[in-house]
Design an enzyme around this catalytic site. Structure first.
Site, PDB file in Angstrom:
ATOM      1  CB  SER A 157      -0.956  -0.039   1.198  1.00 33.09           C
ATOM      2  OG  SER A 157      -1.982   0.914   1.066  1.00 33.09           O
ATOM      3  NE  ARG A 229      -8.639   1.937  10.677  1.00 34.89           N
ATOM      4  CZ  ARG A 229      -7.512   1.447  10.192  1.00 34.89           C
ATOM      5  NH1 ARG A 229      -6.892   2.089   9.213  1.00 34.89           N
ATOM      6  NH2 ARG A 229      -6.976   0.361  10.674  1.00 34.89           N
ATOM      7  CG  ASP A 322      -6.492  -4.053  -3.414  1.00 37.86           C
ATOM      8  OD1 ASP A 322      -7.311  -3.168  -3.099  1.00 37.86           O
ATOM      9  OD2 ASP A 322      -5.267  -3.944  -3.238  1.00 37.86           O
ATOM     10  CG  HIS A 351      -5.647  -2.443   0.181  1.00 45.39           C
ATOM     11  ND1 HIS A 351      -4.782  -2.380  -0.886  1.00 45.39           N
ATOM     12  CD2 HIS A 351      -5.110  -1.658   1.153  1.00 45.39           C
ATOM     13  CE1 HIS A 351      -3.760  -1.583  -0.585  1.00 45.39           C
ATOM     14  NE2 HIS A 351      -3.936  -1.137   0.640  1.00 45.39           N
ATOM     15  CG  ASP A 352      -6.813  -4.642   5.472  1.00 48.17           C
ATOM     16  OD1 ASP A 352      -6.045  -3.745   5.096  1.00 48.17           O
ATOM     17  OD2 ASP A 352      -7.630  -4.488   6.410  1.00 48.17           O
TER      18      ASP A 352
END
Length: 371
Positions: A157, A229, A322, A351-352
């Site tokens: 990232s 967040r 992702d 993505h994580d």
């Protein structure tokens, strides 16, 4: 829950934990013009400086604490702990592992929550710092540690953006390169995801134009940071995972028809509450702007020319699900970097996945180091 802190940043006088610090010998020149004085880099290391060196670069809300337990100075356990340790891909008995906190961050390196040379927090005065600026500072750290050439630079990232800039800015100093879930340049979609996050923080009455660090607990922009967040976390995970994991289920003991939450809302609330206790809203804004500014081709004749100049043996890793930096971004990197190998991890975690699928990432790191 008790009152949130005005900032979750590491502050002067706090326990340093495993951090070490490097004050830069001169002001840091900035790509956008001007310079940043009084810069300090926080970092952690594992292993012996006599071993081949590996640079590990963190993502947006990461820090130096790649591995190790939570404790004094470190509010959370290591964020990639399964990658470093005896018998792991980055075994400290074989490699000298270095992890700096990014300039603009909030866990020891100079950022908006840090004290400026005039004795006040930088706050709103902290300038835009790009990934290229950060590499310039990290190169001074490498010089200080006696690292002339990295055996591997690895990041995911935002860390992948920094790793890519290392390979483009300092090609002779990067032997191997691993880029995970990162692009050659941030596109309109990613900048679009970022826009409401920054807007939420700036709209918080506790933002005070970015100058809030002197205020008492509970009066900072923690609500806006929490909203940011929540938005970001939706981009970090896949719709499939959220549907499979939560569906339309209400949170236990709550009724959405009478003011209660759905289970997925509780999940996002949990991650928001965690972040405001370990991160700084000013750093979140500036580092998001760093990511928006990311373009390896800027001033180098375009992305194609910049990638063609990379000499490191490279593995590019994408995550199949992702939706923040889709696989086509990694395909562009692999096609443009001479001899690059593309690996796509099939994962439902979005993505994580570059953090969650640590077993596959460890295998790929090991293969690259042995190549």
């Amino acid at each position: 829950m008790d009152t949130p802190p005005v900032t979750g940043a590491w502050r002067e006088g706090s326990d340093p934990g495993r951090r070490r610090f490097l004050p830069l010998p001169a002001p840091l020149p900035l790509e956008g013009g001007g310079e940043l004085p009084g810069v300090r880099l926080a970092y952690e290391t594992w292993g012996s400086p006599d071993s081949p060196a590996v640079l590990v670069l963190h993502a947006l809300t990461g820090d130096t604490h790649v591995t190790g337990p939570a404790g004094p100075g470190h509010p959370t356990p290591g964020w990639w702990g399964d990658l470093i340790g005896p018998g792991r891909a980055l075994d400290p008995s074989r490699y000298f592992v270095v992890a700096p906190n990014v300039i603009g961050g909030c866990q020891g390196s100079t950022g908006p929550s840090s004290t400026a040379p005039d004795g006040r927090p930088w706050g709103s005065r902290f300038p835009l710092v790009t990934a290229r600026d950060v590499v310039r500072a990290e190169a001074l750290l490498a010089d200080t540690l006696g690292v002339g050439r990295w055996a591997l630079v690895v990041g995911g990232s935002m860390g992948g953006m920094r790793a890519l800039e290392w390979a483009a800015s300092e090609p002779a100093r990067v032997e191997r390169l691993m880029l995970l879930a990162a692009p050659a340049a941030s596109a309109a979609d990613q900048i679009g995801w970022a826009a409401p996050q920054i807007a939420a923080i700036r709209a918080d009455p506790g933002w005070h134009g970015g100058d809030y660090h002197h205020l008492p607990a509970g009066q900072g922009p923690h609500l806006g940071l929490g909203v940011a967040r929540r938005i970001a976390h939706l981009s970090y995970r896949s719709g499939f995972e959220l549907a499979t994991r939560f569906g339309r289920e209400p949170q236990e003991g709550e009724d959405p028809f009478h003011g209660g939450r759905y289970s997925v809302e509780s999940y996002l609330d949990h991650h928001a509450a965690k972040l405001v206790r370990r991160f700084d809203a000013g750093s979140y804004v500036r580092l998001t702007e760093l990511m928006n500014a990311h373009d390896v081709g800027r001033g180098r004749g375009g992305v194609g020319a910049a990638l063609a100049g990379i000499t490191a043996r490279t593995t590019v890793v994408g995550i199949s699900s992702d939706r923040l930096y889709p696989v086509e971004h990694q395909e562009e990197l692999a096609a443009g970097i001479p001899g690059a190998r593309l690996e796509v991890i099939e994962s439902p975690y979005g993505h994580d996945g570059f953090l969650v699928e640590w077993e596959t990432v460890s295998r790929l790191v090991g293969e690259l180091l042995e190549a």
